[in-house]
Design a protein around this motif. Sequence first.
Motif, PDB file in Angstrom:
ATOM      1  N   MET A   1       0.835  -1.208   0.000  1.00 41.04           N
ATOM      2  CA  MET A   1       0.000   0.000   0.000  1.00 41.04           C
ATOM      3  C   MET A   1       0.875   1.267   0.000  1.00 41.04           C
ATOM      4  N   GLY A   2       1.897   1.249   0.866  1.00 39.38           N
ATOM      5  CA  GLY A   2       2.791   2.403   0.959  1.00 39.38           C
ATOM      6  C   GLY A   2       3.550   2.640  -0.326  1.00 39.38           C
ATOM      7  N   ILE A   3       4.000   1.536  -0.945  1.00 38.46           N
ATOM      8  CA  ILE A   3       4.765   1.652  -2.198  1.00 38.46           C
ATOM      9  C   ILE A   3       3.882   2.222  -3.314  1.00 38.46           C
ATOM     10  N   VAL A   4       2.630   1.759  -3.358  1.00 35.66           N
ATOM     11  CA  VAL A   4       1.713   2.268  -4.395  1.00 35.66           C
ATOM     12  C   VAL A   4       1.469   3.760  -4.191  1.00 35.66           C
ATOM     13  N   ALA A   5       1.319   4.174  -2.931  1.00 34.76           N
ATOM     14  CA  ALA A   5       1.097   5.607  -2.661  1.00 34.76           C
ATOM     15  C   ALA A   5       2.306   6.432  -3.096  1.00 34.76           C
TER      16      ALA A   5
ATOM     17  N   GLY B   1      -6.981   4.256  -6.775  1.00 30.75           N
ATOM     18  CA  GLY B   1      -8.242   3.545  -6.529  1.00 30.75           C
ATOM     19  C   GLY B   1      -8.049   2.088  -6.193  1.00 30.75           C
ATOM     20  N   ASN B   2      -6.912   1.521  -6.613  1.00 30.26           N
ATOM     21  CA  ASN B   2      -6.669   0.093  -6.383  1.00 30.26           C
ATOM     22  C   ASN B   2      -5.906  -0.188  -5.091  1.00 30.26           C
ATOM     23  N   ILE B   3      -5.617   0.877  -4.312  1.00 27.19           N
ATOM     24  CA  ILE B   3      -4.880   0.632  -3.053  1.00 27.19           C
ATOM     25  C   ILE B   3      -5.744  -0.184  -2.102  1.00 27.19           C
TER      26      ILE B   3
END
Lengths: 73, 125
Positions: free
Chosen positions: A1-5, A71-73
Amino acid sequence: MGIVAIAVAIVASFAAIAGAFGVAIVVKSTLQGITRQPEIRGPLQTIMFIGVPLVEALPIFAIVIAFLLLGNI
Amino acid sequence: MNELESLLKRYTIYSVIIIGSLILGTLFISDATFLAGMAVGAIFSLLNLYSTYFQVKRLTSSVMDSKVRFSFGTIGRIIVVLLALLIAEEFPQYLDLTGVIIGLAFKYCILLIDPIFYFRTRSTG
């Protein structure tokens, strides 16, 4: 999640920087041309009208991709 | 009518034809969320095109008048695109998100394809 953000933040910020530089170059060149030769204002306006959206396409779609990732997080 | 206005008129005609045919397709095909999404994306794309037109006119006239003017420009157009995506995410039963994104790209297709047709008709006619 953090990496995607972090990825979303990088994509959005680089898109903003790229868009700002691209549009600035197009607008600067057009306005310089108009200042030097006001009689060719019409054709330069047309070139700017076509050029600005084409330059803006990349940052806009980069931000769309960032939005979809968010949106996919 | 100068060159810029005739260009905008041509693009508007193309966009209206595309949006009209998409809305007709949405009306006649059952469960056409993809076509409805494309229509909404194309409408927002046309909005962006008009925003660009007014920005170009304002910028060039500000040079002629030697005035400093502030405009949102690219940020405003990005907000419009995000608004279209938010609407598509809010109503997934009516609008397909992929369709909206493809609809947003219609403007660029028109910008790239129009010169081919325009110069061909001008050279033959």
